[in-house]
Design a protein around this motif. Structure first.
Motif, PDB file in Angstrom:
ATOM      1  N   UNK A 274      -7.444-123.673  11.605  1.00 34.29           N
ATOM      2  CA  UNK A 274      -7.552-122.391  10.903  1.00 34.29           C
ATOM      3  C   UNK A 274      -8.304-121.357  11.738  1.00 34.29           C
ATOM      4  N   UNK A 275      -9.169-121.836  12.626  1.00 38.56           N
ATOM      5  CA  UNK A 275     -10.023-120.943  13.416  1.00 38.56           C
ATOM      6  C   UNK A 275      -9.506-120.750  14.839  1.00 38.56           C
ATOM      7  N   UNK A 276      -8.275-121.178  15.116  1.00 39.45           N
ATOM      8  CA  UNK A 276      -7.742-121.056  16.476  1.00 39.45           C
ATOM      9  C   UNK A 276      -7.801-119.619  16.993  1.00 39.45           C
ATOM     10  N   UNK A 277      -7.413-118.601  16.194  1.00 33.33           N
ATOM     11  CA  UNK A 277      -7.534-117.223  16.720  1.00 33.33           C
ATOM     12  C   UNK A 277      -8.967-116.860  17.106  1.00 33.33           C
ATOM     13  N   UNK A 278      -9.939-117.273  16.281  1.00 29.96           N
ATOM     14  CA  UNK A 278     -11.335-116.973  16.599  1.00 29.96           C
ATOM     15  C   UNK A 278     -11.784-117.730  17.847  1.00 29.96           C
ATOM     16  N   UNK A 281     -10.384-115.971  20.840  1.00 31.87           N
ATOM     17  CA  UNK A 281     -11.133-114.753  21.140  1.00 31.87           C
ATOM     18  C   UNK A 281     -12.510-115.079  21.719  1.00 31.87           C
ATOM     19  N   UNK A 282     -13.082-116.219  21.317  1.00 30.69           N
ATOM     20  CA  UNK A 282     -14.359-116.631  21.886  1.00 30.69           C
ATOM     21  C   UNK A 282     -14.260-116.935  23.370  1.00 30.69           C
ATOM     22  N   UNK A 283     -13.099-117.445  23.796  1.00 33.05           N
ATOM     23  CA  UNK A 283     -12.899-117.767  25.216  1.00 33.05           C
ATOM     24  C   UNK A 283     -12.331-116.596  26.006  1.00 33.05           C
ATOM     25  N   UNK A 284     -11.654-115.680  25.333  1.00 33.42           N
ATOM     26  CA  UNK A 284     -10.958-114.615  26.052  1.00 33.42           C
ATOM     27  C   UNK A 284     -11.944-113.766  26.856  1.00 33.42           C
ATOM     28  N   UNK A 285     -11.656-113.643  28.098  1.00 32.50           N
ATOM     29  CA  UNK A 285     -12.522-112.883  28.984  1.00 32.50           C
ATOM     30  C   UNK A 285     -13.738-113.658  29.457  1.00 32.50           C
ATOM     31  N   UNK A 286     -13.914-114.882  28.938  1.00 30.57           N
ATOM     32  CA  UNK A 286     -15.078-115.680  29.327  1.00 30.57           C
ATOM     33  C   UNK A 286     -14.680-117.046  29.888  1.00 30.57           C
ATOM     34  N   UNK A 287     -13.398-117.255  30.146  1.00 36.37           N
ATOM     35  CA  UNK A 287     -12.929-118.578  30.548  1.00 36.37           C
ATOM     36  C   UNK A 287     -13.612-119.036  31.844  1.00 36.37           C
ATOM     37  N   UNK A 288     -13.710-118.129  32.817  1.00 33.90           N
ATOM     38  CA  UNK A 288     -14.358-118.535  34.074  1.00 33.90           C
ATOM     39  C   UNK A 288     -15.820-118.853  33.851  1.00 33.90           C
ATOM     40  N   UNK A 289     -16.474-118.016  33.057  1.00 32.59           N
ATOM     41  CA  UNK A 289     -17.882-118.284  32.724  1.00 32.59           C
ATOM     42  C   UNK A 289     -18.020-119.624  32.004  1.00 32.59           C
ATOM     43  N   UNK A 338     -19.416-118.485  20.617  1.00 31.26           N
ATOM     44  CA  UNK A 338     -19.290-117.251  21.410  1.00 31.26           C
ATOM     45  C   UNK A 338     -18.604-116.147  20.596  1.00 31.26           C
ATOM     46  N   UNK A 339     -17.640-116.511  19.774  1.00 28.38           N
ATOM     47  CA  UNK A 339     -16.996-115.522  18.910  1.00 28.38           C
ATOM     48  C   UNK A 339     -18.004-114.952  17.918  1.00 28.38           C
ATOM     49  N   UNK A 340     -18.797-115.819  17.287  1.00 27.06           N
ATOM     50  CA  UNK A 340     -19.780-115.359  16.291  1.00 27.06           C
ATOM     51  C   UNK A 340     -20.816-114.452  16.929  1.00 27.06           C
ATOM     52  N   UNK A 341     -21.135-114.688  18.192  1.00 25.13           N
ATOM     53  CA  UNK A 341     -22.130-113.864  18.874  1.00 25.13           C
ATOM     54  C   UNK A 341     -21.651-112.430  19.089  1.00 25.13           C
ATOM     55  N   UNK A 342     -20.348-112.199  18.961  1.00 31.31           N
ATOM     56  CA  UNK A 342     -19.841-110.822  19.104  1.00 31.31           C
ATOM     57  C   UNK A 342     -20.081-110.005  17.841  1.00 31.31           C
ATOM     58  N   UNK A 343     -20.527-110.656  16.759  1.00 31.23           N
ATOM     59  CA  UNK A 343     -20.770-109.955  15.512  1.00 31.23           C
ATOM     60  C   UNK A 343     -19.561-109.868  14.612  1.00 31.23           C
TER      61      UNK A 343
END
Length: 565
Positions: A274-278, A281-289, A338-343
């Protein structure tokens, strides 16, 4: 008050896992098998050579049987005792997962990962089911956690201690399921060290764990070889290598296509899909990190390489992939945190929660209306249209579904990420706790036959009754009647290896052998079968009578001349 929240969460999970295992009967064939082997060990006093129905049974080593025997000595010969060690191992695996993440300075991820792990569908299903996979998964998780501790340790003495503990976990995993206890750590650790550009450590890190593992497994390994030299050729040659390359073991064929585990993993990770989109988004732009983080690299090696290994193997069962789930829990938790940290508020999961709520609410109304109508106006609705038959309790499942939907609605309406996550967790946890008492009895009576046998066979049994059972029911009969001399009728099934040995001589009966036995013997005979066709094919006799429940049959032949009771 907040300082007690972790203890409350732990208490809830202990209740969920250790409270639910006592609620339902044994399911065949797995649970009765892993109950009967330790029962026979306790009865015979032989804790070295595993036997099933009094016959050698060399599918696995003994650690799982020992643990189940210990639980049975503590709690009695009841279903919950057979499931206790698996449930406890699952809880301890979650604790190790938290410790692993804490060691990597990711304690928040560790807390979320532990919750994700314990509420994953496959983890709960296997962890509360009487098989040995949860125990094995715990020992593998212990090995991998202690190795990571050793990899991050600077003190030589502590490093050696952690490596020794990793070796103990490896030895215990070997004593539970064999060579996988060695293979899985190697398959994850080697690519991890190469990824970290520390491949030279491969040359010296394995020796302490190897020595510790050999010290753990050597005593029983030597004793079983002395007691029965055929154990290791059968276990390693047939149950390992032959099953890996062909899917066939001594008694069955488990061959499946390469992609078999893909739907198992997807389904097993519910409800977190159910949380796959979130998560995305938590990984998007942060995959290398993310994958510069050694913890995530470690989890990726465990979850990815192990899944590939299990997929390459010809022999497959859904439970085999369980050791991968701690790694998947870490990867999911990292994305969620990481997604939750975006607010953001997990609103990407709302559409799935909304669909779930709108589908289940009408189903709840229809279920209650139909069952209540049948309760007050019996006979108007054909029984095969009913989920719960007359006499079966449908109130508890209806209430459980109502509570589940209430929490799903609260999750849908929640705007705080932590609150939404908590509501989903409570909904899933409550559904899991209610599941054992919500199963309609008629749907499981043929895979839970122990109660039927116990209630009805007492009318037929005498001390000299000869008991036969077909391949599906032989182990059930051995457990139910507390006997290890059950004759096997029609098909050998999982007892084929033992029946083909000298110990099995005279224990297998074909249709013709049963007819000859009925004609000549003066002993009472009780035949247990799970097939109506087989029951009808049994020889006719004036002394024949039977009891049935669905396709379960107890066929009784009285001694000649004895009247029907």
């Amino acid at each position: 008050m907040k300082k007690y929240y972790p203890l409350l969460v732990i208490a809830c999970f202990v209740l969920l896992y250790l409270g639910s295992i006592w609620q339902r009967p044994f399911f065949i064939p797995d649970e009765t098998r892993y109950a009967e082997i330790p029962r026979e060990m306790i009865a015979s006093g032989d804790f070295i050579v595993p036997t099933l129905n009094g016959l050698p049974y060399f599918e696995k080593p003994v650690m799982g049987y020992w643990l189940n025997a210990a639980a049975m000595k503590c709690f009695g010969e009841v279903p919950g005792a057979v499931r206790f060690m698996g449930a406890l191992g699952t809880l301890l695996s979650a604790g190790l997962l938290w410790l692993l993440c804490r060691r990597a300075d990711e304690e928040k991820i560790g807390r979320v990962a532990a919750v994700v792990f314990l509420l994953s569908g496959l983890v709960f299903a296997v962890g509360t089911y009487g098989v040995l996979d949860a125990q094995f998964s715990f020992f593998v998780t212990l090995t991998m956690s202690m190795f990571y501790f050793a990899w991050t340790e600077k003190s030589r003495w502590k490093l050696a201690g952690y490596l020794a503990l990793a070796g103990v976990g490896t030895g215990l995993a070997f004593l539970t399921k064999g060579l996988l206890g060695f293979v899985l750590p190697v398959l994850a650790v080697v690519p991890f060290l190469i990824w970290q550009k520390e491949w030279k450590r491969i040359l010296f890190l394995p020796w302490i764990p190897l020595a510790a593992a050999l010290l753990v497994l050597a005593p029983w390994s030597i004793m079983v070889h002395r007691a029965d030299p055929d154990f290791w050729p059968q276990f390693l040659g047939v149950e390992h290598f032959q099953r890996f390359f062909s899917g066939r073991g001594a008694n069955d064929d488990r061959s499946q296509p390469f992609w078999f585990f893909l739907p198992v993993v997807i389904g097993g990770l519910l409800p977190w899909l159910l949380f796959v989109p979130a998560i995305w988004l938590g990984y998007r732009g942060r995959a290398r990190e993310a994958f510069r983080n050694p913890l995530l690299r470690y989890a990726a090696c465990m979850g990815g390489v192990w899944l590939l290994f299990f997929s390459v193997s010809s022999g497959k069962l859904a439970t085999y992939v369980l050791p991968c789930f701690p790694a998947y829990a870490v990867l999911i938790a990292w994305g969620l945190v990481r997604y939750a940290e975006t607010g953001k508020t997990f609103r990407e999961a709302d559409w799935a929660l909304r669909i779930l709520f709108r589908c289940l609410l009408p189903a709840l109304v229809v279920l209650f209306a139909v069952q209540a109508f049948n309760l007050f106006v019996p006979g108007k609705i054909p029984q095969h249209y009913l989920l719960f038959w007359r006499g079966e309790n449908f109130f508890l499942p209806v209430i459980a579904l109502m509570v589940f939907l209430l929490w799903i609605w609260m999750a849908k309406e929640a705007r705080e990420p932590v609150y939404k996550f908590t509501c989903v967790c409570v909904a899933v946890g409550f559904a899991a706790l209610a599941y054992p008492v919500s199963i309609p009895h008629h749907l499981v009576r043929e895979i839970a036959p122990v109660d039927f046998l116990a209630r009805n066979a007492g009318k037929f049994l005498t001390p000299d009754t000869l008991i036969l059972a077909d391949d599906r029911m032989a182990v059930v009969a051995a457990w139910t009647f507390r006997r290890s001399d059950i004759g096997v009728y029609y098909k050998k099934g999982e007892l084929a290896y033992g029946l083909d040995r000298p110990e099995g001589e005279g224990r297998f009966y074909t249709k013709d052998a049963l007819a000859e036995l009925v004609r000549k013997t003066e002993r009472p005979i009780l035949v247990v079968t799970g097939s109506e066709k087989r029951a009808r094919e049994m020889p006719a006799s004036p002394e024949k009578s039977y009891r049935r429940s669905g396709d379960l049959f107890l066929v009784h032949y009285r001694p000649k001349g004895e009247k029907h009771p």
